[in-house]
Design an enzyme around this catalytic site. Structure first.
Site, PDB file in Angstrom:
ATOM      1  N   ASP A  62       0.857  -1.252   0.061  1.00 18.56           N
ATOM      2  CA  ASP A  62      -0.026  -0.154  -0.045  1.00 18.56           C
ATOM      3  C   ASP A  62       0.773   1.348   0.045  1.00 18.56           C
ATOM      4  OD1 ASP A  62       1.022  -0.293   2.498  1.00 18.56           O
ATOM      5  OD2 ASP A  62      -0.941  -0.801   3.591  1.00 18.56           O
ATOM      6  N   ASN A  87      -6.956  -2.357  14.445  1.00 16.47           N
ATOM      7  CA  ASN A  87      -8.446  -2.710  14.300  1.00 16.47           C
ATOM      8  C   ASN A  87      -8.643  -4.148  13.373  1.00 16.47           C
ATOM      9  OD1 ASN A  87      -7.479  -1.917  11.791  1.00 16.47           O
ATOM     10  ND2 ASN A  87      -8.853  -0.257  11.542  1.00 16.47           N
ATOM     11  N   HIS A 108      -6.872  -4.685  10.442  1.00 16.87           N
ATOM     12  CA  HIS A 108      -6.530  -4.488   9.178  1.00 16.87           C
ATOM     13  C   HIS A 108      -5.460  -5.070   8.606  1.00 16.87           C
ATOM     14  CE1 HIS A 108      -4.098  -0.103   9.526  1.00 16.87           C
ATOM     15  NE2 HIS A 108      -3.305  -1.326   9.521  1.00 16.87           N
ATOM     16  N   GLU A 167      -9.482  -1.556   5.560  1.00 17.13           N
ATOM     17  CA  GLU A 167     -10.081  -1.637   7.035  1.00 17.13           C
ATOM     18  C   GLU A 167     -11.222  -2.353   7.139  1.00 17.13           C
ATOM     19  OE1 GLU A 167      -8.157   0.087   8.807  1.00 17.13           O
ATOM     20  OE2 GLU A 167      -7.898   2.299   8.195  1.00 17.13           O
TER      21      GLU A 167
HETATM   22  P1  PGA Z   1       2.446  -1.229  12.921  1.00 13.44           P
HETATM   23  O1  PGA Z   1       1.264  -1.403  11.683  1.00 13.44           O
HETATM   24  O2  PGA Z   1       3.548  -2.522  12.406  1.00 13.44           O
HETATM   25  O3  PGA Z   1       3.191   0.194  12.706  1.00 13.44           O
HETATM   26  O4  PGA Z   1       1.867  -1.440  14.137  1.00 13.44           O
HETATM   27  C1  PGA Z   1       0.820  -2.448  11.227  1.00 13.44           C
HETATM   28  C2  PGA Z   1      -0.242  -2.214  10.389  1.00 13.44           C
HETATM   29  O5  PGA Z   1      -1.095  -0.942  10.387  1.00 13.44           O
HETATM   30  O6  PGA Z   1      -0.486  -3.083   9.401  1.00 13.44           O
END
Ligand code: PGA
Length: 236
Positions: free
Chosen positions: A65, A132, A134, A139
């Protein structure tokens, strides 16, 4: 599903690097993630490359992404992240590294990315998980997404990622691979660390499979490896 619970972040990153290394040595196509979680893994891969234990020259990488609307040279872009933590530090041919372009005609870019993933099917996908649930920037939603698309970021994601945007407005949209594209990878490694992810990883791996917890779809994948620290994996 295989689960490796390591003592801490450092050991989890070393274990992940040991699992990823053979894919790199065989010149495969690897789906990459950004965020704090895989930074340790990338550091370990850089060490292996410098010790001549792995060779990046034949692989292709396809990132999950990118934010929409950041300047090309923004230090918050995922291109900048990947260059700084991995690509500039190993012998990869940057022409073989693909990241969605969050600027310009986004419909065209989604199509280009879909074609790219079709042309270079992903052998190994590396994933983190958001608080959450994702994966990529998919999302929680009413249905599982299929292809590359533009998403509005949720408040939970904005809150989690705003720490990187001091002095710059955080984008409210991103472009992301779809869930079906992530799922189509032959193998998947899900990385998770820290107490704050313990509840969501339990829900994702042991709860009902639902687009309200996008990562829960991974329970159905034939070759899923979860690598995490004890704090994150204490309930699984
Ligand atoms: P993070 O993010 O590794 O910064 O916790 C993970 C994600 O949002 O997929």
């Amino acid at each position: 599903m295989k689960i490796f619970t390591e003592g801490d972040y450092e050991h989890m990153s070393m274990m992940a690097a040991n699992v990823v290394a053979p894919y790199i040595c065989s010149g495969m196509t690897i789906g990459l993630a950004t965020g704090s979680t895989p930074i340790g893994l990338y550091g370990e891969l850089v060490k292996k490359c410098r010790a001549n234990k792995i060779d990046f020259s034949r692989i292709k990488t396809i990132n999950l992404d990118e934010y929409v609307g950041l300047d090309k040279d923004s230090k918050q872009s995922y291109r900048y992240f990947m260059d700084s933590f991995l690509f500039d530090l190993v012998n990869i041919d940057k022409r073989n590294t693909f990241i969605p372009n969050g600027n310009g005609d986004l419909d065209k870019e989604c199509k280009r990315y879909d074609e790219l993933i079709e042309r270079y099917p992903i052998d190994l996908q590396i994933l983190g998980i958001g608080h959450n649930g994702h994966i990529g920037f998919n999302e929680p939603s009413d249905s599982f997404s299929k292809n590359t698309h533009v998403v509005e970021l949720t408040k939970s994601t904005m809150d989690a990622n705003s720490r990187f945007f001091t002095g710059e407005k955080m984008p409210e949209k991103a472009i992301t691979m779809g869930i079906a594209q992530i799922f189509s990878a032959k193998s998947i490694i899900l990385l998770v660390n820290g107490e704050s992810k313990a509840d969501i990883i339990r829900e994702a791996l042991l709860g009902p499979i639902t687009p309200r917890v996008p990562a829960s779809i991974l329970q159905l994948h034939e070759d899923l490896t979860v690598i995490g620290d004890m704090a994150a994996l204490k309930y699984v």
